[in-house]
Scaffold this motif. Structure first.
Motif, PDB file in Angstrom:
ATOM      1  N   PHE A   1       0.744  -1.029  -0.184  1.00 20.72           N
ATOM      2  CA  PHE A   1       0.355   0.177   0.170  1.00 20.72           C
ATOM      3  C   PHE A   1       0.742   1.186  -0.090  1.00 20.72           C
ATOM      4  CE2 PHE A   1      -2.225   3.282   2.102  1.00 20.72           C
ATOM      5  CZ  PHE A   1      -3.083   3.484   1.774  1.00 20.72           C
ATOM      6  N   TYR A   2       2.110   1.237   0.615  1.00 25.47           N
ATOM      7  CA  TYR A   2       2.859   2.429   1.442  1.00 25.47           C
ATOM      8  C   TYR A   2       4.008   2.248  -0.346  1.00 25.47           C
ATOM      9  CZ  TYR A   2       0.279   2.833   4.759  1.00 25.47           C
ATOM     10  OH  TYR A   2      -0.722   2.917   5.957  1.00 25.47           O
ATOM     11  N   LEU A   3       4.085   1.740  -0.865  1.00 23.32           N
ATOM     12  CA  LEU A   3       5.493   1.789  -2.052  1.00 23.32           C
ATOM     13  C   LEU A   3       4.520   2.991  -3.073  1.00 23.32           C
ATOM     14  CD1 LEU A   3       5.695  -1.911  -3.756  1.00 23.32           C
ATOM     15  CD2 LEU A   3       6.741   0.054  -2.536  1.00 23.32           C
ATOM     16  N   LYS A   4       5.746   3.999  -3.328  1.00 26.23           N
ATOM     17  CA  LYS A   4       5.151   5.557  -3.716  1.00 26.23           C
ATOM     18  C   LYS A   4       5.078   5.041  -5.419  1.00 26.23           C
ATOM     19  CE  LYS A   4       3.573   7.540  -0.138  1.00 26.23           C
ATOM     20  NZ  LYS A   4       2.669   7.769   0.568  1.00 26.23           N
ATOM     21  N   PRO A   5       4.216   5.534  -6.268  1.00 21.88           N
ATOM     22  CA  PRO A   5       3.387   6.451  -5.976  1.00 21.88           C
ATOM     23  C   PRO A   5       2.562   5.314  -5.603  1.00 21.88           C
ATOM     24  CG  PRO A   5       2.999   6.115  -8.242  1.00 21.88           C
ATOM     25  CD  PRO A   5       4.508   5.738  -7.444  1.00 21.88           C
ATOM     26  N   ASN A   6       1.105   5.232  -4.345  1.00 23.49           N
ATOM     27  CA  ASN A   6       0.092   4.609  -4.340  1.00 23.49           C
ATOM     28  C   ASN A   6      -0.864   5.374  -5.026  1.00 23.49           C
ATOM     29  OD1 ASN A   6      -1.009   6.406  -2.090  1.00 23.49           O
ATOM     30  ND2 ASN A   6      -0.800   4.920  -0.781  1.00 23.49           N
ATOM     31  N   GLY A   7      -2.330   4.957  -5.466  1.00 26.50           N
ATOM     32  CA  GLY A   7      -3.109   5.497  -5.632  1.00 26.50           C
ATOM     33  C   GLY A   7      -4.687   5.596  -5.944  1.00 26.50           C
ATOM     34  N   VAL A   8      -5.367   5.679  -6.740  1.00 22.24           N
ATOM     35  CA  VAL A   8      -6.733   6.125  -6.227  1.00 22.24           C
ATOM     36  C   VAL A   8      -7.578   5.149  -7.545  1.00 22.24           C
ATOM     37  CG1 VAL A   8      -9.029   7.682  -5.770  1.00 22.24           C
ATOM     38  CG2 VAL A   8      -6.961   7.666  -4.547  1.00 22.24           C
ATOM     39  N   LEU A   9      -8.521   4.907  -7.615  1.00 23.97           N
ATOM     40  CA  LEU A   9      -9.691   4.885  -8.200  1.00 23.97           C
ATOM     41  C   LEU A   9     -10.353   5.359  -7.983  1.00 23.97           C
ATOM     42  CD1 LEU A   9     -11.016   2.717 -10.772  1.00 23.97           C
ATOM     43  CD2 LEU A   9     -11.570   1.715  -8.708  1.00 23.97           C
ATOM     44  N   ALA A  10     -11.129   5.974  -8.611  1.00 26.45           N
ATOM     45  CA  ALA A  10     -12.561   6.792  -8.042  1.00 26.45           C
ATOM     46  C   ALA A  10     -13.388   6.914  -9.599  1.00 26.45           C
ATOM     47  CB  ALA A  10     -12.078   8.521  -8.140  1.00 26.45           C
TER      48      ALA A  10
ATOM     49  N   PRO B   1      -2.318   8.811  -8.836  1.00 27.23           N
ATOM     50  CA  PRO B   1      -1.241   9.382  -7.696  1.00 27.23           C
ATOM     51  C   PRO B   1      -2.881   9.795  -6.873  1.00 27.23           C
ATOM     52  CG  PRO B   1      -0.339  10.257  -8.810  1.00 27.23           C
ATOM     53  CD  PRO B   1      -1.249   9.755 -10.261  1.00 27.23           C
ATOM     54  N   SER B   2      -2.291   9.445  -5.367  1.00 25.96           N
ATOM     55  CA  SER B   2      -3.253   9.781  -4.267  1.00 25.96           C
ATOM     56  C   SER B   2      -3.212  11.103  -4.300  1.00 25.96           C
ATOM     57  CB  SER B   2      -3.103   8.829  -3.318  1.00 25.96           C
ATOM     58  OG  SER B   2      -3.118   7.754  -3.276  1.00 25.96           O
ATOM     59  N   GLU B   3      -2.132  11.643  -4.445  1.00 22.69           N
ATOM     60  CA  GLU B   3      -1.929  12.670  -3.686  1.00 22.69           C
ATOM     61  C   GLU B   3      -2.000  13.964  -5.157  1.00 22.69           C
ATOM     62  OE1 GLU B   3       2.423  11.432  -5.520  1.00 22.69           O
ATOM     63  OE2 GLU B   3       0.617  10.642  -4.201  1.00 22.69           O
TER      64      GLU B   3
END
Length: 244
Positions: A107-116, A126-128
């Motif tokens: 989960f914390y491997l960068k970048p983690n991400g979002v499906l929206a 990317p989450s940011e």
């Protein structure tokens, strides 16, 4: 729960398509969801505030509402109490805030991400970058790592890892279509990322989980459930919809 093959049933007319694809290192099941036609939603807790935790529990709840599930899979990483590790939005309501902490594990491997997504378009990234886009979407789940970003495999994913698991994830085919993939044989994280980049030409793809990865596909007659789940992604249709 092991594989359970369902009797062939006439299916409602929907865009959802599922098939099994041979790969150099085994096979993978993939399902393509067309957001303008398929009702893709996230489910975590029942009205009593308890996590569904399983396909059976969720299906029973939806059937009572006159809804038939066509496809389902685990929808992101979760804590021991089955709560989402990261950002979680259900029907436009933010239930868990974006997780930007540092830590260990996939989960914390960068970048983690979002499906929206909303009723007609999806976003993976990317989450940011998600905070500026929150208002555009009705559902969102945060996981990690991003497998593919801007058409390239995430550099943090080790190319020569020997860690092999059944894995599932999601990729963006275009703004309106997403593809969910679950392997039928154990693969490394890098091999899994290759599936999205080479087999589906995804420019963005997100890892959902490994080991517990589960899938239900009515079109394929498959029910494979490997353990308790936190968030669950499901495509449903009204049970009284005219069959093909």
């Amino acid at each position: 729960m092991g594989a359970s093959f369902l009797a062939a049933l006439p299916l409602p007319a929907r865009a959802l398509s599922c098939s099994s694809q041979p790969l150099p290192f085994g096979t993978a099941i993939h399902c393509v969801v067309e957001l303008s036609q398929d009702r893709l939603e996230l489910f975590w807790k029942n009205p009593a505030g308890q996590p569904f935790g399983s396909f059976h529990s969720l299906f029973h709840y939806l059937e009572a509402q006159g809804k038939k599930v066509l496809f389902a899979t685990n929808g992101g990483m979760y804590e021991p109490d089955l709560s989402p590790v990261g950002w979680y939005v259900e029907g436009g309501k933010e239930l868990v805030k974006l997780n930007q902490r540092k830590g260990f594990g996939n989960f914390y491997l960068k970048p983690n991400g979002v499906l929206a997504w909303n009723r007609w378009q999806a976003w993976i990234g990317p989450s940011e970058e998600m905070e500026a886009k929150q208002a555009d979407f009705l559902w969102a789940t945060q996981s990690g790592p991003l497998l593919v970003h801007h058409g390239e495999i995430t550099p943090a994913i080790p190319m020569h890892s020997r860690s092999r698991y059944i894995r599932n994830g999601v990729g963006l085919l275009d703004r309106h279509r997403v593809v969910f993939v679950i392997t039928e044989t154990p693969v490394t994280l890098y091999e899994f990322a290759l599936i999205f980049r080479k087999n589906f030409s995804c420019r963005e793809a997100l890892y959902l989980d490994g080991s517990i990865s589960s899938i239900y596909s009515l079109p394929l007659g498959i029910w494979k459930e490997r353990g308790p789940m936190g968030p669950i992604l499901a495509v449903w249709t009204p049970a009284n919809t005219q069959s093909r």
